[in-house]
Design a protein around this motif. Structure first.
Motif, PDB file in Angstrom:
ATOM      1  N   VAL A 192       0.877  -1.175   0.000  1.00 16.86           N
ATOM      2  CA  VAL A 192       0.000   0.000   0.000  1.00 16.86           C
ATOM      3  C   VAL A 192       0.912   1.221   0.000  1.00 16.86           C
ATOM      4  O   VAL A 192       2.100   1.120   0.328  1.00 16.86           O
ATOM      5  CB  VAL A 192      -0.933   0.003   1.238  1.00 16.86           C
ATOM      6  N   PRO A 193       0.408   2.406  -0.375  1.00 13.14           N
ATOM      7  CA  PRO A 193       1.291   3.580  -0.459  1.00 13.14           C
ATOM      8  C   PRO A 193       2.059   3.864   0.827  1.00 13.14           C
ATOM      9  O   PRO A 193       3.230   4.259   0.784  1.00 13.14           O
ATOM     10  CB  PRO A 193       0.317   4.714  -0.804  1.00 13.14           C
ATOM     11  N   GLU A 194       1.412   3.690   1.998  1.00 15.72           N
ATOM     12  CA  GLU A 194       2.089   3.990   3.261  1.00 15.72           C
ATOM     13  C   GLU A 194       3.164   2.965   3.600  1.00 15.72           C
ATOM     14  O   GLU A 194       4.152   3.285   4.262  1.00 15.72           O
ATOM     15  CB  GLU A 194       1.070   4.041   4.409  1.00 15.72           C
ATOM     16  N   LEU A 195       2.977   1.709   3.166  1.00 15.84           N
ATOM     17  CA  LEU A 195       3.936   0.641   3.466  1.00 15.84           C
ATOM     18  C   LEU A 195       4.022  -0.271   2.240  1.00 15.84           C
ATOM     19  O   LEU A 195       3.372  -1.315   2.176  1.00 15.84           O
ATOM     20  CB  LEU A 195       3.475  -0.146   4.697  1.00 15.84           C
ATOM     21  N   PRO A 196       4.821   0.122   1.247  1.00 10.18           N
ATOM     22  CA  PRO A 196       4.870  -0.624  -0.021  1.00 10.18           C
ATOM     23  C   PRO A 196       5.716  -1.893   0.080  1.00 10.18           C
ATOM     24  O   PRO A 196       6.734  -2.040  -0.616  1.00 10.18           O
ATOM     25  CB  PRO A 196       5.475   0.399  -0.987  1.00 10.18           C
ATOM     26  N   ARG A 197       5.280  -2.810   0.922  1.00  9.59           N
ATOM     27  CA  ARG A 197       6.005  -4.055   1.138  1.00  9.59           C
ATOM     28  C   ARG A 197       5.021  -5.214   1.162  1.00  9.59           C
ATOM     29  O   ARG A 197       3.852  -5.040   1.525  1.00  9.59           O
ATOM     30  CB  ARG A 197       6.775  -4.017   2.465  1.00  9.59           C
ATOM     31  N   THR A 198       5.514  -6.399   0.813  1.00 11.87           N
ATOM     32  CA  THR A 198       4.719  -7.614   0.920  1.00 11.87           C
ATOM     33  C   THR A 198       5.309  -8.445   2.043  1.00 11.87           C
ATOM     34  O   THR A 198       6.485  -8.837   1.986  1.00 11.87           O
ATOM     35  CB  THR A 198       4.746  -8.415  -0.393  1.00 11.87           C
ATOM     36  N   THR A 199       4.500  -8.693   3.071  1.00 10.05           N
ATOM     37  CA  THR A 199       4.981  -9.378   4.274  1.00 10.05           C
ATOM     38  C   THR A 199       4.012 -10.491   4.638  1.00 10.05           C
ATOM     39  O   THR A 199       2.792 -10.288   4.611  1.00 10.05           O
ATOM     40  CB  THR A 199       5.091  -8.393   5.451  1.00 10.05           C
TER      41      THR A 199
END
Length: 445
Positions: free
Chosen positions: A89-96
């Motif tokens: 997502v824009p605020e947290l552009p990571r896949t976890t």
């Protein structure tokens, strides 16, 4: 028979009463302070682990490969009850991917890249959410503090009938108690809508758990999931028989085809690798305050329906809106900055309110330098302790004992401030300079 307590007992009881009030004020101050910092929860995570892979989107097949790899790595461990995939997502552009035992970042191809290392952000979240107390106890206390904030806001309005008329009036010629009272009252007025929204939603979130336990005990034969099912949907019937990895990619592709306007934030696998497993996707509709809608899929990726958070009963929609309204997770960075500024103002209101209360006690002849010192320790020690834990994160790494560091540093600050206040009071008494403030310095209300 004389039943009334003697003067010494009354004095000790009053001191104990004041200490309890100070403790409640300190907890409320900590909740406001930590909440102000927590507005930038995603930004803190990115700062903690700046080298984690980032991407704006990720292919559904890459997510499928990542899920399969993580589940394969869990063989031989107790079966995980839930697997969560945080999508960019824009605020947290990571896949976890997070399970009951681990959390890892994926790269854009779905390969496991590194363990997630955001222990300081989680420490901050725990401080605000539960004050690091056990589960339902901590969150219930925080909920009660939300109710206290509502009561303080309303009673403050009633106690100061001219508060709106004097919203921009400062008695700058005065100092001490009058100036402090003016700042307290003005900030209270300016932040009133925000403060009420934060307090009411915080109380609702905090007291939801204990309310759910009570309802489960009274009406649902202690089945907690049955209490939440009408709002968030049910978990489904468990079946522990082995099964292959569910078709996460198919569910994501179906979402893109049927609901292209929503922003997908999470994929949740319930009871993965069992015959009772199912897939749940959380996605946020545009221009809505709700944290998201739940889209249900079976293990083969077939769409089963929604929970109704976006278009169901008004109570469902209200419950789903509490979280974003409380944490400021809407509107992007401008809203976060506004929440931070208003949260900082609320923190100042908490700090000055106790100072005003202690000042009024002193003018009534109740001299308690230790309580004043303790409050100095809380007000200045808490942000200092947070700064120490943040420094420890980058100096000692993700494994530092942040909770122990914070509470130890805060306790030392309070003890040191009490000792300093006691010495200062003793010195004033010896010199005969312990004189009450003049009438012109006393707050008007």
């Amino acid at each position: 028979m004389k039943l009334a307590p003697n003067a010494a007992t009354v004095k000790r009881a009053l001191s104990a009463h004041a200490a309890i009030g100070l403790l409640a004020g300190a907890l409320l101050y900590l909740v406001c302070l930590s909440g102000t910092a927590l507005v930038f929860y995603e930004e803190w995570q990115r700062a903690e682990q700046g080298d984690a892979p980032e991407m704006t989107t990720i292919d559904p097949q890459a997510v499928q490969r990542g899920v399969a790899a993580v589940l394969a790595s869990e063989r031989g461990k107790p079966p995980t009850t839930h697997l969560y995939v945080h999508l960019p997502v824009p605020e947290l552009p990571r896949t976890t991917i997070t399970t009951d035992t681990q959390a890892v970042h994926l790269d854009a191809d779905g390969r496991v890249a590194a363990p997630e290392e955001n222990a300081w952000s989680e420490f901050l979240y725990g401080l605000h959410y539960t004050l690091h107390l056990p589960g339902v106890v901590g969150i219930t206390i925080v909920g009660i503090l939300g109710m206290l904030m509502v009561a303080l806001s309303i009673s403050g309005l009633i106690a100061h009938p001219r508060i709106f008329r004097d919203a921009f009036r400062f008695r700058t010629r005065h100092s001490g108690g009058v100036a402090l009272s003016d700042w307290h009252n003005r900030l209270s007025v300016w932040t009133l809508p925000f403060g009420l929204a934060i307090a009411i939603t915080g109380a609702a979130i905090g007291l939801a758990s204990v309310t759910a336990y009570a309802l489960a005990n009274r009406y649902y034969d202690n089945d907690l999931e049955a209490v939440y099912a009408p709002i968030f949907g049910d978990e489904g019937k468990p079946d522990a028989a082995p099964a292959p990895v569910p078709a996460v990619a198919t569910a994501l592709e179906t979402m893109a085809q049927r609901f292209p306007e929503v922003a997908i934030t999470y994929v949740t696998l319930h009871d993965p690798m069992t015959a009772g497993q199912h897939v749940q996707i959380v996605a946020s509709p545009p221009r809505r305050l709700i944290f998201g809608e739940y889209y249900a899929f079976d293990a083969a990726g077939r769409f089963k329906g929604t929970a109704g958070l976006s278009d169901g009963a008004i109570g469902q929609q209200a419950a789903a809106s509490n979280y974003n309204l409380h944490f400021g997770n809407y509107g992007g960075l401008p809203v976060k900055i506004a929440y931070c500024l208003f949260g900082f103002a609320l923190t100042i209101v908490c700090a000055t309110g106790v100072y005003i209360w202690l000042g009024k006690r002193r003018r009534r002849g109740v001299h308690e330098p230790r309580l004043l010192g303790a409050w100095h320790g809380v007000v200045w020690g808490a942000p200092a302790a947070l700064a120490i834990t943040l420094a420890a994160r980058f100096a000692l790494g993700n494994a530092a004992w942040f909770t122990a560091i914070f509470w130890t540093a805060l306790a030392l600050a309070i003890v040191a401030a009490i000792a300093a206040a006691h010495r200062a009071a003793a010195a004033r008494n010896r010199s005969g300079n312990d004189i009450a403030p003049s009438a012109r310095e006393q707050p008007a209300g």
